[in-house]
Design an enzyme around this catalytic site. Sequence first.
Site, PDB file in Angstrom:
ATOM      1  N   HIS A 140      42.080  44.640  38.205  1.00  0.00           N
ATOM      2  CA  HIS A 140      42.312  45.672  37.187  1.00  0.00           C
ATOM      3  C   HIS A 140      42.406  47.068  37.784  1.00  0.00           C
ATOM      4  O   HIS A 140      43.082  47.942  37.240  1.00  0.00           O
ATOM      5  CB  HIS A 140      41.194  45.642  36.146  1.00  0.00           C
ATOM      6  CG  HIS A 140      41.184  44.381  35.329  1.00  0.00           C
ATOM      7  ND1 HIS A 140      40.110  44.013  34.554  1.00  0.00           N
ATOM      8  CD2 HIS A 140      42.115  43.400  35.173  1.00  0.00           C
ATOM      9  CE1 HIS A 140      40.375  42.864  33.953  1.00  0.00           C
ATOM     10  NE2 HIS A 140      41.587  42.475  34.309  1.00  0.00           N
ATOM     11  N   ARG A 167      36.042  36.055  35.388  1.00  0.00           N
ATOM     12  CA  ARG A 167      37.455  36.194  35.751  1.00  0.00           C
ATOM     13  C   ARG A 167      37.676  37.348  36.718  1.00  0.00           C
ATOM     14  O   ARG A 167      38.799  37.774  36.964  1.00  0.00           O
ATOM     15  CB  ARG A 167      38.307  36.345  34.489  1.00  0.00           C
ATOM     16  CG  ARG A 167      38.400  35.059  33.688  1.00  0.00           C
ATOM     17  CD  ARG A 167      39.319  35.211  32.480  1.00  0.00           C
ATOM     18  NE  ARG A 167      38.732  36.088  31.466  1.00  0.00           N
ATOM     19  CZ  ARG A 167      39.403  36.571  30.415  1.00  0.00           C
ATOM     20  NH1 ARG A 167      40.689  36.274  30.253  1.00  0.00           N
ATOM     21  NH2 ARG A 167      38.809  37.349  29.540  1.00  0.00           N
ATOM     22  N   PHE A 168      36.603  37.880  37.277  1.00  0.00           N
ATOM     23  CA  PHE A 168      36.618  38.736  38.457  1.00  0.00           C
ATOM     24  C   PHE A 168      37.453  40.007  38.294  1.00  0.00           C
ATOM     25  O   PHE A 168      38.050  40.499  39.263  1.00  0.00           O
ATOM     26  CB  PHE A 168      37.112  37.949  39.681  1.00  0.00           C
ATOM     27  CG  PHE A 168      36.614  36.531  39.727  1.00  0.00           C
ATOM     28  CD1 PHE A 168      35.259  36.266  39.695  1.00  0.00           C
ATOM     29  CD2 PHE A 168      37.497  35.465  39.774  1.00  0.00           C
ATOM     30  CE1 PHE A 168      34.792  34.958  39.713  1.00  0.00           C
ATOM     31  CE2 PHE A 168      37.045  34.160  39.785  1.00  0.00           C
ATOM     32  CZ  PHE A 168      35.685  33.904  39.757  1.00  0.00           C
ATOM     33  N   CYS A 169      37.479  40.574  37.098  1.00  0.00           N
ATOM     34  CA  CYS A 169      38.260  41.791  36.835  1.00  0.00           C
ATOM     35  C   CYS A 169      39.720  41.609  37.244  1.00  0.00           C
ATOM     36  O   CYS A 169      40.372  42.554  37.709  1.00  0.00           O
ATOM     37  CB  CYS A 169      37.654  43.000  37.540  1.00  0.00           C
ATOM     38  SG  CYS A 169      36.025  43.457  36.937  1.00  0.00           S
ATOM     39  N   ALA A 170      40.211  40.394  37.080  1.00  0.00           N
ATOM     40  CA  ALA A 170      41.617  40.082  37.355  1.00  0.00           C
ATOM     41  C   ALA A 170      42.057  39.066  36.300  1.00  0.00           C
ATOM     42  O   ALA A 170      42.495  37.963  36.622  1.00  0.00           O
ATOM     43  CB  ALA A 170      41.792  39.533  38.761  1.00  0.00           C
TER      44      ALA A 170
END
Length: 444
Positions: free
Chosen positions: A131, A367-370
């Site tokens: 992100h 979701r790992f900032c993605a």
Amino acid sequence: MSLSTLSPAACSVVQPLLPVVGARTRVPLATGGEAVYANLDNAASAPALQTVADRVARVLPHYASVHRGAGYLSRTTTALFEQAREQVGAFVRARPDDVVVFTRSTTDALDLLSRAVPAGAEVLVADVEHHANLLPWQRSARTTVVRGGTDAEETTALLEAGLATGRYAVLAVAGASNVTGEVLPLRRLARAAHAAGARIAVDGAQLLPHRRVDVAADEIDWIALSGHKLYAPFGSGALVGRRDWLDAAEPYLAGGGATLDVSHDAVRWAQGPDRHEAGSPNVVGAVALAQACATLSALPAGALEAHETALRDRLVAGLTALDGVAVVRPHPGDAVGVVTFTVPGQEVSKVAAYLSAEHGIGVRDGRFCAHRFANSLGLVEGGLRASTGVGTGTADVDRLLAAVEQFLTSGPELEYGIVDGHWGPLHDLRPAPERFLDSTREPG
């Protein structure tokens, strides 16, 4: 299949590469007792290198005002700050006329750069991005988001095809994925961008802790980095690269230090890094970041890559050997020490809570900032990410593999559910995190 079937080569012993603060920190277990913490969440925030902590301890007694004091300590602090700027630039092998702007983080650096893009310019980015390298461009510029490919090669080809249209002024890419660890060919993409009249901006947050980058030789226009990913978690990051757009842009912050003169009816802004560093800078963070850069630069050629490749191979082989585990894109070619996996049929947050509560292992779930990339990989409900660093050794990887195997074969020892909005054991003997340091001995 189980871990016992792994080849001897996959089981070779790898020791930590560099000392990190907290390497022997013990954490309480929900089942009683305690264990040395196994930190496999380096991709989120890496621990401080011991050299960084030592450097900060030496500098703190000499801390004073920056750029605006005549006292000896003020002059010393200013010299330390500007020396740090040179060291960070040298770490990424910046061009002599490049600018190094200190920021709070990679996100902050890319937000700054996105606001310096000339009006009307278009930006090309793939949906594989974190992100930090997606949302700033969407907010501040005309941005086209293309769907990434099934691997780094296909993603690269899609970006090259987009650039070939000649529409874009900027290509924004991550050096390495924080979901799969895949590394993109930056020099190839930079040349494709320049051939199409565009510039390239690189999110180096996940790449620079694992690979050396040569901004000049790789023809990169800008690279952003974060101290907390680079073993210097003291609140500093940097944007390194070409100065023309930055000098022409409105100051990122308006305030002291960014001006040459303020009169009743006009402001003359500074050029170079001062233009975007208003206020009192984070000197300690900058010094810490510079020391981390120096320590990593001093490693023998290839040592970092060999260390993490051995650990990543062990992780992938071990997880793949376990029936009931699915590894996300386990053989993507060139990759950093990031491995994402799932346990089909199980909530990833429950598995992460189990690893922490019963084994003292830290991994990342979600979701790992993605989100867009994770969704495209089928991780709509999230995944589990194990990530290695210079303080990781085979023992940490083996603890994770053994704990996951135990989860699959005999299940958790405790009963789990939602506690205060998060998965956790319903009967937890550990002190609350906010009371941990007060209730245990000093970590070491």
